[in-house]
Design a protein around this motif. Structure first.
Motif, PDB file in Angstrom:
ATOM      1  N   ASP A  47       0.843  -1.195   0.000  1.00 50.07           N
ATOM      2  CA  ASP A  47       0.000   0.000   0.000  1.00 50.07           C
ATOM      3  C   ASP A  47       0.880   1.247   0.000  1.00 50.07           C
ATOM      4  OD1 ASP A  47      -2.066   1.774   0.150  1.00 50.07           O
ATOM      5  OD2 ASP A  47      -2.382   1.546   2.316  1.00 50.07           O
ATOM      6  N   VAL A  48       1.313   1.673  -1.169  1.00 43.27           N
ATOM      7  CA  VAL A  48       2.181   2.832  -1.303  1.00 43.27           C
ATOM      8  C   VAL A  48       1.378   3.983  -1.880  1.00 43.27           C
ATOM      9  CG1 VAL A  48       4.250   3.765  -2.375  1.00 43.27           C
ATOM     10  CG2 VAL A  48       4.187   1.360  -1.673  1.00 43.27           C
ATOM     11  N   LYS A  49       1.295   5.085  -1.143  1.00 44.86           N
ATOM     12  CA  LYS A  49       0.585   6.259  -1.624  1.00 44.86           C
ATOM     13  C   LYS A  49       1.461   7.020  -2.604  1.00 44.86           C
ATOM     14  CE  LYS A  49      -0.068   8.200   2.363  1.00 44.86           C
ATOM     15  NZ  LYS A  49       0.725   7.306   3.214  1.00 44.86           N
ATOM     16  N   SER A  62       9.042  15.028  -0.810  1.00 44.24           N
ATOM     17  CA  SER A  62       9.621  15.711   0.333  1.00 44.24           C
ATOM     18  C   SER A  62       8.502  16.422   1.086  1.00 44.24           C
ATOM     19  CB  SER A  62      10.658  16.734  -0.122  1.00 44.24           C
ATOM     20  OG  SER A  62      10.019  17.808  -0.805  1.00 44.24           O
ATOM     21  N   ILE A  63       8.802  16.869   2.282  1.00 44.96           N
ATOM     22  CA  ILE A  63       7.798  17.586   3.080  1.00 44.96           C
ATOM     23  C   ILE A  63       7.267  18.787   2.299  1.00 44.96           C
ATOM     24  CG2 ILE A  63       7.457  18.997   5.154  1.00 44.96           C
ATOM     25  CD1 ILE A  63       7.568  16.078   5.810  1.00 44.96           C
ATOM     26  N   LYS A  64       8.169  19.582   1.745  1.00 41.98           N
ATOM     27  CA  LYS A  64       7.757  20.795   1.028  1.00 41.98           C
ATOM     28  C   LYS A  64       6.881  20.460  -0.174  1.00 41.98           C
ATOM     29  CE  LYS A  64       9.601  25.250  -0.484  1.00 41.98           C
ATOM     30  NZ  LYS A  64       8.597  25.448  -1.510  1.00 41.98           N
ATOM     31  N   ALA A  79       1.722  16.760   8.628  1.00 44.01           N
ATOM     32  CA  ALA A  79       2.262  16.423   9.950  1.00 44.01           C
ATOM     33  C   ALA A  79       1.618  15.144  10.488  1.00 44.01           C
ATOM     34  CB  ALA A  79       2.031  17.587  10.914  1.00 44.01           C
ATOM     35  N   LYS A  80       0.314  15.033  10.335  1.00 44.52           N
ATOM     36  CA  LYS A  80      -0.393  13.848  10.819  1.00 44.52           C
ATOM     37  C   LYS A  80       0.016  12.608  10.052  1.00 44.52           C
ATOM     38  CE  LYS A  80      -5.052  12.031  11.646  1.00 44.52           C
ATOM     39  NZ  LYS A  80      -6.515  12.299  11.553  1.00 44.52           N
ATOM     40  N   ASP A  81       0.117  12.737   8.719  1.00 48.39           N
ATOM     41  CA  ASP A  81       0.446  11.582   7.878  1.00 48.39           C
ATOM     42  C   ASP A  81       1.873  11.097   8.103  1.00 48.39           C
ATOM     43  OD1 ASP A  81      -0.186   9.715   5.718  1.00 48.39           O
ATOM     44  OD2 ASP A  81       1.255  10.859   4.531  1.00 48.39           O
ATOM     45  N   ARG A  82       2.805  12.031   8.348  1.00 44.75           N
ATOM     46  CA  ARG A  82       4.211  11.659   8.504  1.00 44.75           C
ATOM     47  C   ARG A  82       4.622  11.458   9.958  1.00 44.75           C
ATOM     48  NH1 ARG A  82       7.065  13.062   3.622  1.00 44.75           N
ATOM     49  NH2 ARG A  82       5.737  12.196   1.994  1.00 44.75           N
ATOM     50  N   GLY A  83       3.667  11.627  10.884  1.00 44.81           N
ATOM     51  CA  GLY A  83       3.979  11.424  12.285  1.00 44.81           C
ATOM     52  C   GLY A  83       4.903  12.476  12.863  1.00 44.81           C
ATOM     53  N   VAL A 120       6.802  20.576  10.515  1.00 49.53           N
ATOM     54  CA  VAL A 120       6.441  20.667   9.096  1.00 49.53           C
ATOM     55  C   VAL A 120       6.401  22.126   8.660  1.00 49.53           C
ATOM     56  CG1 VAL A 120       4.650  20.175   7.395  1.00 49.53           C
ATOM     57  CG2 VAL A 120       5.161  18.499   9.186  1.00 49.53           C
ATOM     58  N   TYR A 121       5.860  22.982   9.522  1.00 50.82           N
ATOM     59  CA  TYR A 121       5.796  24.419   9.226  1.00 50.82           C
ATOM     60  C   TYR A 121       7.205  24.972   8.994  1.00 50.82           C
ATOM     61  CZ  TYR A 121       4.815  29.413   9.784  1.00 50.82           C
ATOM     62  OH  TYR A 121       4.731  30.766   9.582  1.00 50.82           O
ATOM     63  N   ASN A 122       8.135  24.614   9.868  1.00 50.20           N
ATOM     64  CA  ASN A 122       9.502  25.125   9.757  1.00 50.20           C
ATOM     65  C   ASN A 122      10.199  24.613   8.508  1.00 50.20           C
ATOM     66  OD1 ASN A 122       9.137  26.468  12.147  1.00 50.20           O
ATOM     67  ND2 ASN A 122      10.287  25.019  13.397  1.00 50.20           N
TER      68      ASN A 122
END
Length: 296
Positions: free
Chosen positions: A242-244, A250-252, A273-277, A283-285
């Motif tokens: 199950d690969v999304k 990357s985060i950005k 943030a929720k998906d990547r734990g 995530v904001y930074n």
């Protein structure tokens, strides 16, 4: 569809992509020297650095600066010159243009304008290190520089840990210790890695071993020179059912993807943030390229 006949008679100029030595000036090709002499203008990442090369080979062609900070301003100017018949050679400070260096956007703009883009073969640090690494040379996966922040590195490396190809990274001497330590944590201490430093220069050196061994070497030795890191692929990759589509982002890029799909920036950051734990502030930074990534 577009077909380019690189050396047909042209009513406009052309863009030559000219590799430069990654260390040893003797690696400059005869053709590269001749092209730099024949073109009307050289677009250089650092004109002062390139001038040393030009002086060595008695090349008197005029330069214009073209680097990551003036790309958007300079591209229309260079394209207009080529459309007017000017032949331009683009060079980076070392190695191939566009490979972890400026160039790709200029190439894209030239192609859209119907200008011939003519590449020259030459030095490339990643491939030079790969063929001497002792690791499986193909298939390989070129990544280049990892993100600077620890959290972003961890996310990226986690997405790469399962790849079977040999992987190529670039790293500065100032971040090498931390990057190796992060690789040990995320990839595992036993994965084989090769460091290549000062390629083609007098103090060329290869450091081969497990991530744990090489990380320990980095902690106990003076780190000098630019590094190429050749990381062995995963010989026993896990089967992921199950690969999304977002797993490799990357985060950005992940945040940008959600924003482009109509989400508000704050909602996109929260969702990533929720998906990547991760913490929302982390995530904001990362997204806003702030210095503090939320980790010690």
């Amino acid at each position: 569809m577009q077909t380019q006949a690189s050396f047909a008679n042209q009513t406009v100029g052309a863009l030559y992509l000219v590799p430069t030595p990654i260390g040893n000036l003797e690696d400059m090709t005869f053709r590269a020297i001749n092209i730099l002499k024949e073109v009307d203008l050289i677009a250089a990442e650092d004109t002062r650095h390139t001038q040393q090369l030009l002086n060595h080979f008695e090349i008197q062609t005029k330069q214009i600066s073209f680097h990551e900070h003036n790309t958007q301003m300079r591209i229309p100017e260079l394209v207009d010159k080529m459309l007017a018949g000017v032949k331009i050679a683009q060079v980076s400070d070392a190695g191939m243009p566009s490979i972890s260096d400026p160039g790709a956007e200029l190439v894209e703009a030239a192609i859209k304008a119907g200008i011939a883009v003519i590449p020259l073969p030459g030095a490339n640090a990643g491939l030079t290190a790969l063929i001497a690494s002792g690791l499986v040379p193909q298939p390989f996966y070129f990544y280049g520089f990892l993100g600077r922040k620890a959290t972003e590195q961890k996310v990226t490396l986690a997405s790469l840990a399962n790849r079977e190809e040999t992987m190529i990274f670039y790293e500065s001497p100032y971040r090498l210790k931390k990057t190796l330590s992060t690789m040990v944590t995320v990839i595992g201490p036993e994965r084989q890695v090769v460091l290549a430093r000062e390629l083609t220069k007098r103090y060329e050196e290869f450091i081969r071993g497990s991530l744990a061994e090489v990380s320990e070497w980095a902690q106990t030795n003076e780190i000098r020179g630019e590094f190429v890191m050749i990381l062995a692929g995963n010989e026993h990759p896990e089967t992921i059912t199950d690969v999304k589509a977002t797993d490799g982002l990357s985060i950005k890029d992940y945040v940008d993807d959600l924003i482009q799909k109509g989400n508000k920036p704050n909602d996109a950051i929260k969702a990533v943030a929720k998906d990547r734990g991760l913490k929302k502030q982390q995530v904001y930074n990362i997204y806003h390229e702030l210095e503090d990534d939320g980790e010690e």
